[in-house]
Write an enzyme that holds these catalytic residues in place. Structure first.
Site, PDB file in Angstrom:
ATOM      1  N   HIS A   1       6.621  -2.482  35.941  1.00  0.00           N
ATOM      2  CA  HIS A   1       6.244  -3.966  35.404  1.00  0.00           C
ATOM      3  C   HIS A   1       6.645  -4.705  36.449  1.00  0.00           C
ATOM      4  O   HIS A   1       6.177  -5.657  37.141  1.00  0.00           O
ATOM      5  CB  HIS A   1       6.814  -4.130  34.280  1.00  0.00           C
ATOM      6  CG  HIS A   1       6.300  -3.431  33.092  1.00  0.00           C
ATOM      7  ND1 HIS A   1       6.918  -2.864  31.940  1.00  0.00           N
ATOM      8  CD2 HIS A   1       4.921  -3.399  32.561  1.00  0.00           C
ATOM      9  CE1 HIS A   1       6.165  -2.478  31.188  1.00  0.00           C
ATOM     10  NE2 HIS A   1       4.943  -2.859  31.416  1.00  0.00           N
TER      11      HIS A   1
ATOM     12  N   ARG B   1      -2.014   1.683  36.120  1.00  0.00           N
ATOM     13  CA  ARG B   1      -1.543   3.167  36.386  1.00  0.00           C
ATOM     14  C   ARG B   1      -2.431   4.038  36.959  1.00  0.00           C
ATOM     15  O   ARG B   1      -2.109   5.025  37.818  1.00  0.00           O
ATOM     16  CB  ARG B   1      -0.652   3.442  35.365  1.00  0.00           C
ATOM     17  CG  ARG B   1       0.658   2.734  35.316  1.00  0.00           C
ATOM     18  CD  ARG B   1       1.576   3.236  33.960  1.00  0.00           C
ATOM     19  NE  ARG B   1       0.870   3.039  33.103  1.00  0.00           N
ATOM     20  CZ  ARG B   1       1.119   3.474  31.899  1.00  0.00           C
ATOM     21  NH1 ARG B   1       2.250   3.816  31.342  1.00  0.00           N
ATOM     22  NH2 ARG B   1       0.424   3.352  30.422  1.00  0.00           N
TER      23      ARG B   1
ATOM     24  N   LYS C   1       3.900  -3.511  15.787  1.00  0.00           N
ATOM     25  CA  LYS C   1       4.650  -2.688  16.751  1.00  0.00           C
ATOM     26  C   LYS C   1       6.085  -2.523  16.414  1.00  0.00           C
ATOM     27  O   LYS C   1       6.636  -3.766  16.583  1.00  0.00           O
ATOM     28  CB  LYS C   1       4.279  -3.241  18.261  1.00  0.00           C
ATOM     29  CG  LYS C   1       4.490  -1.963  19.202  1.00  0.00           C
ATOM     30  CD  LYS C   1       4.046  -2.626  20.516  1.00  0.00           C
ATOM     31  CE  LYS C   1       4.168  -1.394  21.714  1.00  0.00           C
ATOM     32  NZ  LYS C   1       3.704  -1.907  22.839  1.00  0.00           N
TER      33      LYS C   1
ATOM     34  N   SER D   1       6.793   2.092  29.241  1.00  0.00           N
ATOM     35  CA  SER D   1       8.081   1.811  28.427  1.00  0.00           C
ATOM     36  C   SER D   1       8.622   2.848  27.228  1.00  0.00           C
ATOM     37  O   SER D   1       9.627   3.256  27.086  1.00  0.00           O
ATOM     38  CB  SER D   1       7.792   0.411  27.730  1.00  0.00           C
ATOM     39  OG  SER D   1       7.514  -0.720  28.605  1.00  0.00           O
TER      40      SER D   1
END
Length: 161
Positions: free
Chosen positions: A18, A91, A42, A130
């Site tokens: 990030h 990615r 979340k 993450s």
């Protein structure tokens, strides 16, 4: 024309991948806002405020970068804050399909001309997420190559390690 870009995400936590996207985007655009997404569905490791503080700390060397809360519909935030670019990091191929669909949907929701710009991650960060960083660090693994030092220290403190 001044380019005002948004890079939004949950950043729980912000990874080296990030940060790489933020640094590169800050070299391309006049202004870059890192929008910390509030997603009540979340379960996060860090509170919204903790994520904001950590990101401010690790981006303080970038004078054209600010951090803000991005609550609600992303398109509304973009429309209400005068952005002309939305930055997304990719990615790999698996990211592309979802990101393309989201970008196409957003084109219908933006009031003005807003471009979505995809930045390809540096290959040394392709594998980092993450979720992976949280798992490795919570199990006592070395997170130095996953998250910035300040965030690693904060994570270890939160985990009591």
């Amino acid at each position: 024309m001044i380019t005002k870009a948004l890079y939004a995400g949950s950043f729980d936590p912000l990874t080296l991948g990030h940060l790489d996207i933020i640094e590169r985007a800050s070299n391309i655009f006049d202004e870059l806002v890192v929008g910390v997404v509030v997603n009540l569905e979340k379960k996060t490791m860090f509170t919204f405020e903790e994520r904001m503080d950590m990101i401010k700390e690790v981006t303080k060397h970038l004078p054209n970068v600010t951090v803000d809360m991005c609550d609600g519909l992303l398109a509304d935030y973009v429309n209400n804050n005068g952005f002309n670019v939305v930055v997304r990091g990719l990615r790999g191929v698996s990211d592309f399909d979802l990101e393309k669909q989201m970008a196409q949907l957003h084109q219908y929701l933006y009031k003005d001309k807003v471009e979505t710009v995809f930045l390809i991650s540096d290959s040394k960060y392709d594998f980092i997420s993450s979720t992976m960083a949280k798992q490795v660090i919570s199990l006592g693994g070395d997170g130095q190559r996953l998250v910035p030092p300040h965030i690693l220290k904060t994570m270890k403190g939160k985990l009591g390690k």
